[in-house]
Motif scaffolding. Structure first.
Motif, mmCIF file in Angstrom:
data_model
loop_
_atom_site.group_PDB
_atom_site.id
_atom_site.type_symbol
_atom_site.label_atom_id
_atom_site.label_comp_id
_atom_site.label_asym_id
_atom_site.label_seq_id
_atom_site.Cartn_x
_atom_site.Cartn_y
_atom_site.Cartn_z
ATOM 1 N N UNK A 13 -8.435 44.328 -124.859
ATOM 2 C CA UNK A 13 -7.796 44.867 -123.389
ATOM 3 C C UNK A 13 -7.222 43.206 -122.625
ATOM 4 N N UNK A 14 -7.899 42.358 -123.261
ATOM 5 C CA UNK A 14 -7.194 40.927 -122.047
ATOM 6 C C UNK A 14 -5.763 40.980 -122.316
ATOM 7 N N UNK A 15 -5.191 41.215 -123.819
ATOM 8 C CA UNK A 15 -4.084 40.968 -124.612
ATOM 9 C C UNK A 15 -2.824 42.192 -123.630
ATOM 10 N N UNK A 16 -3.548 43.224 -123.762
ATOM 11 C CA UNK A 16 -3.147 43.908 -122.860
ATOM 12 C C UNK A 16 -2.727 44.002 -121.357
ATOM 13 N N UNK A 17 -3.739 43.555 -120.662
ATOM 14 C CA UNK A 17 -3.395 42.944 -119.547
ATOM 15 C C UNK A 17 -2.201 42.204 -118.747
ATOM 16 N N UNK A 18 -2.852 41.186 -119.928
ATOM 17 C CA UNK A 18 -1.992 39.748 -119.470
ATOM 18 C C UNK A 18 -0.476 40.434 -119.590
ATOM 19 N N UNK A 19 0.289 41.204 -120.689
ATOM 20 C CA UNK A 19 0.968 42.100 -120.747
ATOM 21 C C UNK A 19 1.593 42.840 -119.470
ATOM 22 N N UNK A 20 0.691 43.207 -119.456
ATOM 23 C CA UNK A 20 0.578 44.136 -118.298
ATOM 24 C C UNK A 20 0.987 43.496 -116.453
ATOM 25 N N UNK A 21 0.205 42.834 -116.979
ATOM 26 C CA UNK A 21 0.426 41.651 -115.387
ATOM 27 C C UNK A 21 1.212 40.602 -114.932
ATOM 28 N N UNK A 22 0.971 39.875 -116.198
ATOM 29 C CA UNK A 22 1.548 38.028 -116.241
ATOM 30 C C UNK A 22 2.949 38.726 -117.027
ATOM 31 N N UNK A 23 3.150 39.744 -117.315
ATOM 32 C CA UNK A 23 4.135 40.281 -118.472
ATOM 33 C C UNK A 23 4.563 39.041 -119.017
#
Length: 218
Positions: A110-120
């Protein structure tokens, strides 16, 4: 320089081990509370009340303007209230094994996906091997759970665990992105969550805390 790097690695491994131990203790103790006469509201009140009492003497060390910081309040709602409400409600309905898979087990993904989505920021190539190994471990732990007989209340509990896991992952990503120190987050989230929740709990929410056996609270 090399010795310093080795010492930092040792601290990192110790911190990782401590985190795993804390997660395991949290899940087991929370499930015991979930099987007791206490409600999820009661357990969250105990968590926030105890944490706020321990951290209140250090409130003066918070950064100036912390209580007016909307981002900090948002993190308190995510990591303190939403996570706690979903997790403790889930422990009333589903086993600890489900929580172990759906809360800490899903955090890396989840953290990896959120970092990808929010931070790019896409995960580095070498990390995919680590995620693959983690996925194998989670699946191995999940096989006995998936083979068990399912009940509707367990499905609802699992949904609450998943919501708690997502809230904690979002809290972690945003806290890191906004640059708050671990101490600021720990202290403020505990105190702000208690300040927002405990009055509502005392005045409006159902309680079994006063009827619980004294041994349960020790």
């Amino acid at each position: 320089m090399r010795q310093r790097h080795q010492r930092q690695q040792q601290y990192a491994y110790l911190a990782a081990f401590g985190t795993a131990a804390i997660w395991a203790g949290f899940i087991l103790i929370s499930r015991l509370g979930g099987k007791s006469v206490l409600t999820g509201w009661d357990i969250l009140a105990l968590r926030l009340g105890t944490a706020s009492l321990l951290l209140l003497p250090f409130a003066g060390r918070l950064p100036r303007g912390a209580w007016r910081d909307r981002r900090l309040w948002g993190l308190a709602l995510l990591g303190g209230l939403l996570y706690g409400l979903c997790a403790y409600a889930g422990f009333k309905l589903a086993p600890a094994a489900h929580a172990a898979i759906l809360i800490p087990g899903l955090q890396p993904f989840l953290i990896a996906l959120l970092v990808w989505w929010i931070v790019g920021e896409r995960p580095a190539r070498h990390r995919w091997w680590g995620y693959g190994l983690l996925a194998v471990g989670v699946l191995c732990a999940a096989v006995p759970v998936l083979q068990a007989d399912w009940q509707w209340q367990q499905l609802i509990g699992d949904g609450l665990f998943l919501a708690a896991s997502l809230a904690w992952a979002l809290y972690s990503v945003l806290g890191k992105r906004w640059g708050y120190s671990p101490w600021t987050l720990t202290c403020f989230v505990a105190l702000a969550s208690a300040a927002a929740y405990l009055p509502v709990y005392v005045l409006l929410l159902p309680k079994q805390l006063l009827q619980a056996p004294p041994a349960l609270l020790l």
